[in-house]
Scaffold this motif. Structure first.
Motif, PDB file in Angstrom:
ATOM      1  N   LEU A 155       0.827  -1.198   0.000  1.00  0.00           N
ATOM      2  CA  LEU A 155       0.000   0.000   0.000  1.00  0.00           C
ATOM      3  C   LEU A 155       0.866   1.254   0.000  1.00  0.00           C
ATOM      4  N   ILE A 156       1.914   1.254   0.797  1.00  0.00           N
ATOM      5  CA  ILE A 156       2.800   2.413   0.887  1.00  0.00           C
ATOM      6  C   ILE A 156       3.506   2.661  -0.439  1.00  0.00           C
ATOM      7  N   GLU A 157       3.798   1.603  -1.168  1.00  0.00           N
ATOM      8  CA  GLU A 157       4.483   1.751  -2.454  1.00  0.00           C
ATOM      9  C   GLU A 157       3.659   2.529  -3.470  1.00  0.00           C
ATOM     10  N   GLN A 158       2.371   2.684  -3.236  1.00  0.00           N
ATOM     11  CA  GLN A 158       1.525   3.434  -4.157  1.00  0.00           C
ATOM     12  C   GLN A 158       1.813   4.938  -4.118  1.00  0.00           C
ATOM     13  N   GLY A 159       2.401   5.418  -3.034  1.00  0.00           N
ATOM     14  CA  GLY A 159       2.654   6.847  -2.896  1.00  0.00           C
ATOM     15  C   GLY A 159       4.101   7.121  -2.563  1.00  0.00           C
ATOM     16  N   ASP A 191      -0.002  10.344   2.078  1.00  0.00           N
ATOM     17  CA  ASP A 191       0.464   8.968   2.262  1.00  0.00           C
ATOM     18  C   ASP A 191       0.132   8.451   3.662  1.00  0.00           C
ATOM     19  N   ALA A 192       0.241   9.323   4.654  1.00  0.00           N
ATOM     20  CA  ALA A 192      -0.178   8.926   5.996  1.00  0.00           C
ATOM     21  C   ALA A 192      -1.674   8.658   6.030  1.00  0.00           C
ATOM     22  N   SER A 193      -2.444   9.473   5.302  1.00  0.00           N
ATOM     23  CA  SER A 193      -3.890   9.294   5.262  1.00  0.00           C
ATOM     24  C   SER A 193      -4.284   7.962   4.635  1.00  0.00           C
ATOM     25  N   ARG A 194      -3.588   7.598   3.568  1.00  0.00           N
ATOM     26  CA  ARG A 194      -3.868   6.327   2.892  1.00  0.00           C
ATOM     27  C   ARG A 194      -3.666   5.151   3.854  1.00  0.00           C
ATOM     28  N   VAL A 195      -2.577   5.193   4.581  1.00  0.00           N
ATOM     29  CA  VAL A 195      -2.274   4.109   5.519  1.00  0.00           C
ATOM     30  C   VAL A 195      -3.276   4.080   6.668  1.00  0.00           C
TER      31      VAL A 195
END
Length: 278
Positions: A155-159, A191-195
C-alpha cells in the motif's frame, strides 16, 4: 530489530469495517477537541490530515464506502479515485489534499521526521490514570517494510515512501501485558492518510508487526496467533499504531488490555503531535 507474530483480534466476529472506521473518526474528533493545541494554524493542519483520510475508498468493489469516491463535498474534502490493483490485498487508493490546506503545512512537513528519542523519550511512563509502564525495547529503521505486513508495504508503495518506522515495546507494572507502539512517518500527509484509512478498515491485514521482548527483558514471547487489541491514530504526517497482547497469549481480560493499549496510544499520540506541530 526482532518482530513477532501479527496476532489476531479478540472475538470470532469482525465488526463492520466502515462502522469501525466511523467510530474511530469520531473518537479522534472527541479526543482532539479536548486536547490542548499550540496555535490555531497547527490545529488546522491536524484537521486537514484527518480530512485527507476521511474519503478514501477501496478499489475492486465489495461492501466498502467506495460508491461515493471521486466527488468532493461542500467543505472541500479531497476527491479520491480508487481502481482495482493487480493483487487482491492492496487495492489502489489515491488521495489528494484539499485546495484550502493551511499555508503552514509545508513548513511543518519541512521539519525533520520524528526519531526514536523524540517519539519515546521516557523509559518509565505513567499515564494520566496512574497506570505505570516500562519500555523494554526500542527499535527504529528507515527500511519500514521490515516492521509491517506485506500488504501494508504494498500500500505504501503506491505513494511517497515511508521515511522512518520507530517501535517501542511496553509492559505493565505486573509485567503481564506487551504493547508495541509504532510510529510510521511520511513526507506527505496524503500517504499517511492512505495508511490510516486502510488500517482502520482492516487492522489485521494492514498492520505493523509487534516487537518480541529482547532476551534480557525477562518476558515471554507471545505465542503465535494469540488474540490482540489493535488501535491506531493519525497525526500531522505519521500514523501511530498500538498492538496489545498478553504475554501468555491469554484471550481473557480484553477490557483491561484495551485500556492499556489505548492509554499508551494516547501517550504516544500526544508526544508525536507535540513534535510535529513544532
Amino acid at each position: 530489530m526482532t518482530f513477532g507474530d501479527h496476532g489476531m483480534p479478540y472475538g470470532a466476529q469482525q465488526p463492520d469495517p466502515y462502522a469501525a472506521w466511523a467510530a474511530e473518526q469520531e473518537r479522534i474528533r472527541r479526543a482532539r477537541r479536548t486536547r490542548r493545541v499550540v496555535g490555531g494554524a497547527a490545529g488546522a493542519v491536524l484537521a486537514v490530515a484527518v480530512a485527507a483520510g476521511a474519503v478514501m475508498a477501496l478499489g475492486g468493489g465489495g461492501d466498502s464506502p467506495s460508491a461515493a469516491a471521486g466527488t468532493p463535498d461542500s467543505s472541500g474534502t479531497p476527491a479520491v479515485a480508487a481502481t482495482p490493483s493487480a493483487g487482491p490485498s492492496a487495492p489502489r487508493v489515491d488521495v489528494t489534499l484539499p485546495s484550502d490546506a493551511p499555508s503552514s503545512l509545508p513548513s511543518l512537513l519541512a521539519r525533520p521526521v520524528i526519531g526514536p528519542a523524540q517519539a519515546f523519550p521516557e523509559k518509565d511512563v505513567t499515564l494520566k490514570d496512574g497506570s505505570r509502564f516500562r519500555r523494554v525495547d526500542l527499535a527504529s529503521t528507515t527500511e519500514c517494510d521490515r516492521g509491517m505486513a506485506p500488504e501494508l508495504a504494498q500500500l505504501i508503495e503506491q505513494g511517497g515512501p515511508c521515511l522512518r518506522l520507530t517501535a517501542a515495546l511496553f509492559t505493565d507494572a505486573a509485567r503481564r501485558s506487551q504493547v508495541t507502539v509504532t510510529v510510521v512517518s511520511f513526507q506527505r500527509v496524503e500517504d499517511a492518510s492512505r495508511v490510516f484509512m486502510m488500517a482502520s478498515l482492516d487492522p489485521v491485514t494492514y498492520q505493523v508487526v509487534s516487537l518480541d521482548p529482547p532476551p534480557g527483558a525477562g518476558l515471554p514471547t507471545v505465542p503465535p496467533g494469540s488474540a490482540g487489541v489493535f488501535r491506531r491514530v493519525m497525526t500531522v504526517r505519521s500514523v501511530v499504531f498500538a498492538n496489545g497482547q498478553w504475554g501468555d497469549g491469554a484471550e481473557t481480560g480484553e477490557a483491561e488490555l484495551t485500556r492499556q493499549t489505548q492509554g499508551l496510544l494516547g501517550y504516544a499520540d500526544e508526544t508525536v503531535v507535540a513534535y510535529e506541530q513544532g
